[in-house]
Motif scaffolding. Sequence first.
Motif, PDB file in Angstrom:
ATOM      1  N   ALA A 244      77.223  11.909  32.655  1.00  0.00           N
ATOM      2  CA  ALA A 244      77.490  10.475  32.067  1.00  0.00           C
ATOM      3  C   ALA A 244      76.380  10.322  31.084  1.00  0.00           C
ATOM      4  N   PRO A 245      75.089  10.439  31.780  1.00  0.00           N
ATOM      5  CA  PRO A 245      73.903  10.087  30.975  1.00  0.00           C
ATOM      6  C   PRO A 245      73.646  11.172  29.721  1.00  0.00           C
ATOM      7  N   LEU A 246      73.750  12.386  30.129  1.00  0.00           N
ATOM      8  CA  LEU A 246      73.865  13.658  29.305  1.00  0.00           C
ATOM      9  C   LEU A 246      74.530  13.449  27.869  1.00  0.00           C
ATOM     10  N   VAL A 247      76.064  12.988  28.314  1.00  0.00           N
ATOM     11  CA  VAL A 247      76.882  12.641  27.155  1.00  0.00           C
ATOM     12  C   VAL A 247      76.291  11.454  26.326  1.00  0.00           C
ATOM     13  N   ILE A 248      75.657  10.482  27.078  1.00  0.00           N
ATOM     14  CA  ILE A 248      74.991   9.409  26.244  1.00  0.00           C
ATOM     15  C   ILE A 248      73.768  10.049  25.191  1.00  0.00           C
ATOM     16  N   GLY A 249      73.161  10.892  26.112  1.00  0.00           N
ATOM     17  CA  GLY A 249      72.029  11.612  25.211  1.00  0.00           C
ATOM     18  C   GLY A 249      72.395  12.366  24.243  1.00  0.00           C
ATOM     19  N   ALA A 250      73.500  13.057  24.528  1.00  0.00           N
ATOM     20  CA  ALA A 250      74.044  14.045  23.360  1.00  0.00           C
ATOM     21  C   ALA A 250      74.564  13.222  22.300  1.00  0.00           C
ATOM     22  N   GLY A 251      75.225  12.107  22.816  1.00  0.00           N
ATOM     23  CA  GLY A 251      75.648  11.265  21.727  1.00  0.00           C
ATOM     24  C   GLY A 251      74.878  10.597  20.855  1.00  0.00           C
ATOM     25  N   VAL A 252      73.555  10.359  21.370  1.00  0.00           N
ATOM     26  CA  VAL A 252      72.367   9.920  20.518  1.00  0.00           C
ATOM     27  C   VAL A 252      72.232  11.113  19.344  1.00  0.00           C
ATOM     28  N   ALA A 253      71.916  12.160  19.906  1.00  0.00           N
ATOM     29  CA  ALA A 253      71.635  13.278  19.079  1.00  0.00           C
ATOM     30  C   ALA A 253      72.782  13.498  18.010  1.00  0.00           C
ATOM     31  N   GLN A 254      73.959  13.426  18.529  1.00  0.00           N
ATOM     32  CA  GLN A 254      75.185  13.691  17.520  1.00  0.00           C
ATOM     33  C   GLN A 254      75.347  12.536  16.580  1.00  0.00           C
ATOM     34  N   LEU A 255      74.954  11.275  17.029  1.00  0.00           N
ATOM     35  CA  LEU A 255      74.890  10.077  16.106  1.00  0.00           C
ATOM     36  C   LEU A 255      73.823  10.363  15.230  1.00  0.00           C
ATOM     37  N   SER A 256      72.619  10.982  15.398  1.00  0.00           N
ATOM     38  CA  SER A 256      71.595  11.121  14.218  1.00  0.00           C
ATOM     39  C   SER A 256      72.243  12.125  13.324  1.00  0.00           C
ATOM     40  N   GLY A 257      73.022  13.272  13.800  1.00  0.00           N
ATOM     41  CA  GLY A 257      73.480  14.200  12.790  1.00  0.00           C
ATOM     42  C   GLY A 257      74.565  13.132  12.075  1.00  0.00           C
ATOM     43  N   LEU A 258      75.687  12.407  12.582  1.00  0.00           N
ATOM     44  CA  LEU A 258      76.493  11.813  11.858  1.00  0.00           C
ATOM     45  C   LEU A 258      75.722  10.741  10.980  1.00  0.00           C
ATOM     46  N   VAL A 259      74.402  10.139  11.222  1.00  0.00           N
ATOM     47  CA  VAL A 259      73.600   9.366  10.400  1.00  0.00           C
ATOM     48  C   VAL A 259      73.137  10.270   9.071  1.00  0.00           C
ATOM     49  N   ASP A 260      72.963  11.264   9.317  1.00  0.00           N
ATOM     50  CA  ASP A 260      72.357  12.405   8.460  1.00  0.00           C
ATOM     51  C   ASP A 260      73.569  12.434   7.294  1.00  0.00           C
ATOM     52  N   THR A 261      74.856  12.623   7.901  1.00  0.00           N
ATOM     53  CA  THR A 261      75.898  12.795   6.933  1.00  0.00           C
ATOM     54  C   THR A 261      76.234  11.714   6.297  1.00  0.00           C
ATOM     55  N   PHE A 262      76.181  10.550   6.936  1.00  0.00           N
ATOM     56  CA  PHE A 262      76.243   9.215   6.272  1.00  0.00           C
ATOM     57  C   PHE A 262      75.364   9.058   5.117  1.00  0.00           C
ATOM     58  N   LEU A 263      74.179   9.337   5.342  1.00  0.00           N
ATOM     59  CA  LEU A 263      73.178   9.199   4.199  1.00  0.00           C
ATOM     60  C   LEU A 263      73.269  10.265   3.311  1.00  0.00           C
ATOM     61  N   GLY A 264      73.669  11.393   3.561  1.00  0.00           N
ATOM     62  CA  GLY A 264      73.959  12.570   2.642  1.00  0.00           C
ATOM     63  C   GLY A 264      75.021  12.198   1.574  1.00  0.00           C
ATOM     64  N   SER A 265      75.792  11.466   2.217  1.00  0.00           N
ATOM     65  CA  SER A 265      77.066  11.275   1.282  1.00  0.00           C
ATOM     66  C   SER A 265      76.840  10.335   0.098  1.00  0.00           C
ATOM     67  N   VAL A 407      65.669   5.495  10.187  1.00  0.00           N
ATOM     68  CA  VAL A 407      64.699   4.245   9.361  1.00  0.00           C
ATOM     69  C   VAL A 407      64.000   5.201   8.198  1.00  0.00           C
ATOM     70  N   LEU A 408      63.370   6.085   8.824  1.00  0.00           N
ATOM     71  CA  LEU A 408      62.521   6.954   7.929  1.00  0.00           C
ATOM     72  C   LEU A 408      63.368   7.927   6.926  1.00  0.00           C
ATOM     73  N   SER A 409      64.401   8.196   7.382  1.00  0.00           N
ATOM     74  CA  SER A 409      65.385   9.160   6.670  1.00  0.00           C
ATOM     75  C   SER A 409      65.984   8.368   5.228  1.00  0.00           C
ATOM     76  N   TRP A 410      66.160   6.797   5.803  1.00  0.00           N
ATOM     77  CA  TRP A 410      66.730   6.104   4.745  1.00  0.00           C
ATOM     78  C   TRP A 410      65.726   5.745   3.558  1.00  0.00           C
ATOM     79  N   VAL A 411      64.487   5.791   4.389  1.00  0.00           N
ATOM     80  CA  VAL A 411      63.140   5.117   3.402  1.00  0.00           C
ATOM     81  C   VAL A 411      62.849   6.364   2.546  1.00  0.00           C
ATOM     82  N   PHE A 412      62.822   7.618   3.080  1.00  0.00           N
ATOM     83  CA  PHE A 412      62.521   8.972   2.354  1.00  0.00           C
ATOM     84  C   PHE A 412      63.653   9.238   1.172  1.00  0.00           C
ATOM     85  N   MET A 413      65.018   9.195   1.758  1.00  0.00           N
ATOM     86  CA  MET A 413      65.876   9.613   0.888  1.00  0.00           C
ATOM     87  C   MET A 413      65.906   8.798  -0.492  1.00  0.00           C
TER      88      MET A 413
END
Length: 522
Positions: A244-265, A407-413
């Motif tokens: 369960a905590p690992l899924v939350i941790g992986a969810g954080v990592a995947q959320l990071s990828g989804l944030v990159d996808t969101f910003l990249g769009s 936050v940094l990705s949004w600023v640098f983007m």
Amino acid sequence: MKGGSGRHAARVAAGILVTRVLGFVRERVFAHYFGNGAAADAFSAALRIPNALRTLLGEGTLSASFIPVYAALNEQKKDAARALAGAILGLLLLATGILAVIGIAFAPAITALVAQGFDAPRRELATVLVRILFPMTGLMVVSAWCLGILNTHRRCFLPYAAPALWNVAGIAAMVAAAAWLSGRALTPDQQLYRLALALAWGTVAGSVLQIAVQLPSCWRLLGGIPLRATLVPEGVRDVIIAWAPLVIGAGVAQLSGLVDTFLGSFTGEGGLASLRYAQLVQVLPISLFGVAVTAVSLPDLARDAVGETPHDQLRTRIALGFRRIAFFVIPSSFAFAALGPRIVGALFQTGRFTAVDTALVGGVLAAYGIGLLGQSTVKLFASGFYAMRDTRTPVRIAITSLVISGVLSWVFMRRFGPAGIALGSSIGGTLNTVLHLRDLDRRIGTVLQRPDWRALVLVVAAALLAAGLAVAADRALGGWRPVPKGIAVLGIFGVAYGTLTLAFRHPDATRAWQSLTGSPAN
């Protein structure tokens, strides 16, 4: 690590290498047909969404929670281990089946949320592709379960080589579809739309092939698979509690990828695809060296954590793993930063993928190179916590790093486009690793001692000098074509780095030379 662990790591690395080489062939074919345009963006977004769920429920999370419990049971109670394996597989299939149905039903809303910056045509295509690709989630999670079984029984090559079939199926789908479409009276956009659909179906077929080659070995090792979606067998609740905590941790990592996808769009046509191309190159050293070393370390770390001197053993094994990963990853980082366009040009510049695309993706790759060491070693440090049955600390650190990275990705983007997103991700990933190491030092004592830092300085110096030579060669070779120029420049870089680390008497350089030649390094 003992010699046996080294051999297992080599088998993992060999399996990953086979998969990655075919992966690059697949992506070169993809670049040839799709280039870096709207259809490439749509497919990149569509693949990201089900891939996030696959990683969330399988791969690292399943390995870290399932392998220690299954391995312990398998040593003492074979029947109980077999029942545990069947129950975990049943629960995985149930969970991914439900999620696949939800994903297909809500594909338009999911696509609109994740790729909000897309225009209408790209969003439409991405939605259709998401619906085709979502069933792949369940199939790939079964593959992750196979990896857990096979890894525990030290069958290390097959589970990491099996994804090669996923790449082969994608290549076959694109080539066959392109040949069929070439004789049709269709506009380029219509051809790309149909080609994207064919690739999506080929990707799903590749997932089927990937598990088909692994299940027979798992069946033999287990003496049959007692498939049941139940919590009753011994160890199931232990796996879920750790999971369960690992899924939350992986969810954080995947959320990071989804944030990159969101910003990249929001970075315009080709921005999201640029991130994907660069990430494909970035993940090669991470997989070959970071994943290979960490994968074989986790069972040993779990045993070290309950040994006679657990802290000493953990420190020694983690430090050795870090040194070995750094030896191979640091030069990759310098190569990405200094030679990004040469690497991208050699791999992808063909067909619809132009020199302009090469320059754009090369800049993104250079930004990813900055955080390569952190991305490659974070799982090793996190495994130290997992071995001590602490799955909460890595989650807490990952959440902190995600916020800062976003936050940094949004600023640098806003200043650098897709490369800014990669730069923010690199800084956040490095912070993630630094915080893991800091907390490990507090828990078990200083992990990296003076010899480890000295070895790190040696590889940085060698990589810096090798990069300087390679950049000079790049300028001297002038207008050579991308593939021969990339091979020549990277060859010079590799030879220079190997020679320098041998001259500096780095222990891993000596070990690599002896493995390659069977003779001592002079």
